[in-house]
Write an enzyme that holds these catalytic residues in place. Structure first.
Site, mmCIF file in Angstrom:
data_model
loop_
_atom_site.group_PDB
_atom_site.id
_atom_site.type_symbol
_atom_site.label_atom_id
_atom_site.label_comp_id
_atom_site.label_asym_id
_atom_site.label_seq_id
_atom_site.Cartn_x
_atom_site.Cartn_y
_atom_site.Cartn_z
ATOM 1 N N SER A 121 -18.607 22.060 15.674
ATOM 2 C CA SER A 121 -19.466 21.674 14.549
ATOM 3 C C SER A 121 -18.928 20.603 13.612
ATOM 4 O O SER A 121 -19.672 20.105 12.781
ATOM 5 C CB SER A 121 -19.815 22.907 13.730
ATOM 6 O OG SER A 121 -20.904 23.534 14.327
ATOM 7 N N SER A 167 -22.903 21.869 13.728
ATOM 8 C CA SER A 167 -23.716 22.290 12.608
ATOM 9 C C SER A 167 -23.382 21.575 11.297
ATOM 10 O O SER A 167 -24.165 21.656 10.357
ATOM 11 C CB SER A 167 -23.564 23.800 12.398
ATOM 12 O OG SER A 167 -22.224 24.109 12.064
ATOM 13 N N LYS A 174 -19.791 21.334 2.918
ATOM 14 C CA LYS A 174 -20.810 22.039 3.701
ATOM 15 C C LYS A 174 -21.233 23.287 2.940
ATOM 16 O O LYS A 174 -20.377 23.974 2.347
ATOM 17 C CB LYS A 174 -20.191 22.393 5.064
ATOM 18 C CG LYS A 174 -21.141 23.008 6.073
ATOM 19 C CD LYS A 174 -20.439 23.159 7.421
ATOM 20 C CE LYS A 174 -21.304 23.767 8.488
ATOM 21 N NZ LYS A 174 -20.614 23.874 9.788
HETATM 22 N N1 GLN Z 1 -23.094 24.372 18.574
HETATM 23 C C1 GLN Z 1 -22.254 25.522 18.564
HETATM 24 C C2 GLN Z 1 -23.078 26.755 18.248
HETATM 25 O O1 GLN Z 1 -24.233 26.638 18.130
HETATM 26 C C3 GLN Z 1 -21.120 25.353 17.619
HETATM 27 C C4 GLN Z 1 -21.437 25.664 16.212
HETATM 28 C C5 GLN Z 1 -20.256 25.561 15.302
HETATM 29 O O2 GLN Z 1 -19.208 25.016 15.660
HETATM 30 N N2 GLN Z 1 -20.405 26.148 14.125
HETATM 31 O O3 GLN Z 1 -22.586 27.817 18.129
#
Ligand code: GLN
Length: 497
Positions: free
Chosen positions: A178, A154, A79
């Site tokens: 994420s 994400s 990532k």
């Molecule tokens: N969807 C969650 C957010 O927008 C989790 C994001 C993540 O785990 N980085 O914060």
């Protein structure tokens, strides 16, 4: 079977036995990326020459009889928020578009020490803020099962590249779901380890008390392999825990005798898609057929998890992102200062740099966090959220007194169409309903494929375990994969010539 279709464990076996070379394996994945990533857009950067050079160097060492590392010759995608020396590390943000870190994140150093081939940098929501990958400043990733839909986020690029067989393994990060959410929506396996299990040194911080790095893979066995390499104490991260890392790959195939599974009463309420509901219940029935017992448990404070997370995470983000001011780090505006403004030239420069560098969701989080931390609101929001966070953790402690693992959905519905929720942040936040309490409690969670919707979209099963019980979690998840073949399904993609 084409090389790019094999699991990491199978590839490693063939590499070790000398049946294939790393250059051949790497070339197979590079070819696959060329063929399908034009449609999926899982990668922000692939450098075929650099990847092949690494592969050839490892092949040469192996051929010379020199010792090689645990992942020797195996391609791994990462990532784009893991600092990698000399490589662009953009966090899918304009703010960091030209940032090249002068050092390696600990997990990157571990991958290099294990002789993995760093295949490419995967797409993500900007600064990991989002659940659909639509917040990437460089365009969204598509779900390989249906290109008109989100891959989840994400770590959407990391999930999509494994699902589309463009990489055997990928590294992601999980602050509120994420890793697990995109793994679930893309039909692969993804794990968030216990907070402190994997070093965060060199992970570009979003919400430091919640962020955790973990593996994405086709199978639980492969996730165990990657976790074994990533996990472990690191003096450079004071929150990384000094505990031995069990040899996950050696124990993953041992079934859990007398397994007690908890089903969270509150997770099967309104908002849960009926097809997801039944896929999860059928998965639980598989466990019963494997000898597990199932009982209801309650997490009474889970209804506050979304609200709690969306105070704590933005508060931490607003502090962490203060460094992207165009001076310490990040994009600097080219706009000249306007002498007629009351703000000083320096303040104008900060303002323009940040306004140009950050996308709308990142700005929203910074504003929410700054507001909740400001004098007068700190007690009402931030402090209160911390107290509720404790109650959420205590709910899990209580539940784990009578069960070994908790099972439930990963996401309330299968992948939704790209664009559907972009103008509705609240709907987007509610999509994280089942994953964020894992991060708030600091425990471990995994998503494994457990079926498909009638429209052919993958559905994920989430399993959660108490802190530092990754071994139990992996064994429990692997048991399911010995009895099912959902994890072997793969999307059909058109091959670009
Ligand atoms: N969807 C969650 C957010 O927008 C989790 C994001 C993540 O785990 N980085 O914060």
């Amino acid at each position: 079977m084409p090389l790019a279709k094999l699991t990491a464990t199978e590839l490693l076996g063939q590499l070790a036995a000398g049946q294939v070379t790393s250059a051949e394996v790497t070339r197979a994945f590079l070819r696959r990326i060329e063929q399908v990533d034009g449609q999926v857009h899982a990668f922000l950067k692939v450098d075929p020459e650099a990847a092949l050079a690494q592969a050839e160097a490892i092949d040469a060492r192996r051929a010379a009889g020199k010792p090689v590392g645990r992942l020797a010759g195996l391609p791994v995608a990462v990532k784009d928020l893991l600092c990698t020396r000399g490589e662009p590390t953009t966090c899918a943000s304009r703010a960091l578009e030209h940032f090249r870190p002068p050092y390696d994140a600990t997990v990157i150093a571990r991958l290099k020490a294990a002789d993995a081939v760093l295949l490419g940098r995967t797409n993500m929501d900007e600064f990991a803020m989002g659940g659909s990958n639509e917040n990437s400043a460089f365009g969204p990733t598509s779900n390989p099962w249906d290109l008109s839909r989100i891959p989840g986020g994400s770590s959407g690029g990391s999930a999509a590249c494994v699902a589309a067989r463009m990489a055997p393994l990928a590294v992601g990060s999980d602050t509120g779901g994420s890793i697990r959410s995109p793994a679930g929506l893309c039909g692969i396996t993804g794990m968030k380890p216990t907070y402190g299990r994997v070093s965060r040194y060199g992970l570009v911080a979003f919400a430091s008390s919640l962020d955790q790095i973990g593996p994405l893979a086709q199978t639980v066995e492969d996730a165990a392999l990657l976790l074994e390499v990533l996990a472990g104490h690191d003096p450079l991260d004071s929150t990384s825990v000094d505990r031995p890392v069990p040899p996950y790959t050696q124990t993953v195939a041992k079934p859990l005798d007398g397994l007690r599974i908890g089903l969270v009463r509150e997770h099967f309420g309104p908002g849960l898609d009926p097809e997801v509901d039944s896929a999860v219940r059928e998965a639980v029935a598989i466990y019963t057929s494997l000898g597990a017992t199932v009982k209801d448990v309650s997490l009474p404070h889970s209804k506050y998890a979304v609200a709690t997370y969306y105070i704590i995470a933005p508060c931490e983000a607003s502090g962490n992102l203060a460094r992207y001011d165009g001076v310490h780090y990040g994009h600097r505006t080219k706009q000249p200062a306007d002498a007629s403004e009351t703000d000083s030239a320096l303040v104008q420069m900060y303002r323009h740099s940040r306004a140009e560098g950050f996308g709308p969701e990142v700005k929203r989080r910074i504003m929410l966090g700054t507001y909740a931390l400001s004098a007068g609101y700190y007690d009402a929001y931030y402090l209160k959220a911390l107290k509720v966070r404790r109650l959420i953790r205590e709910d899990f402690d209580r539940a784990f007194e009578s069960v070994d693992l908790i099972a439930g959905p990963v996401a309330p519905t299968p992948a939704f169409p790209l664009g559907e929720k972009v103008d509705d942040p609240l709907a987007m936040y509610l999509f994280d309903l089942y994953t964020i309490s894992t991060n708030l409690a600091g425990i471990a969670g995994i998503s494994i494929p457990c079926g498909f919707s009638s429209t052919g979209l993958p559905i994920g099963l989430q399993l959660q375990a108490p802190t530092f019980e990754e071994e139990r979690l992996l064994r429990g998840a692997h048991m399911y994969q010995t009895a099912t073949d959902w994890h072997q399904r793969e999307p059909e993609l058109e091959i670009a010539s």
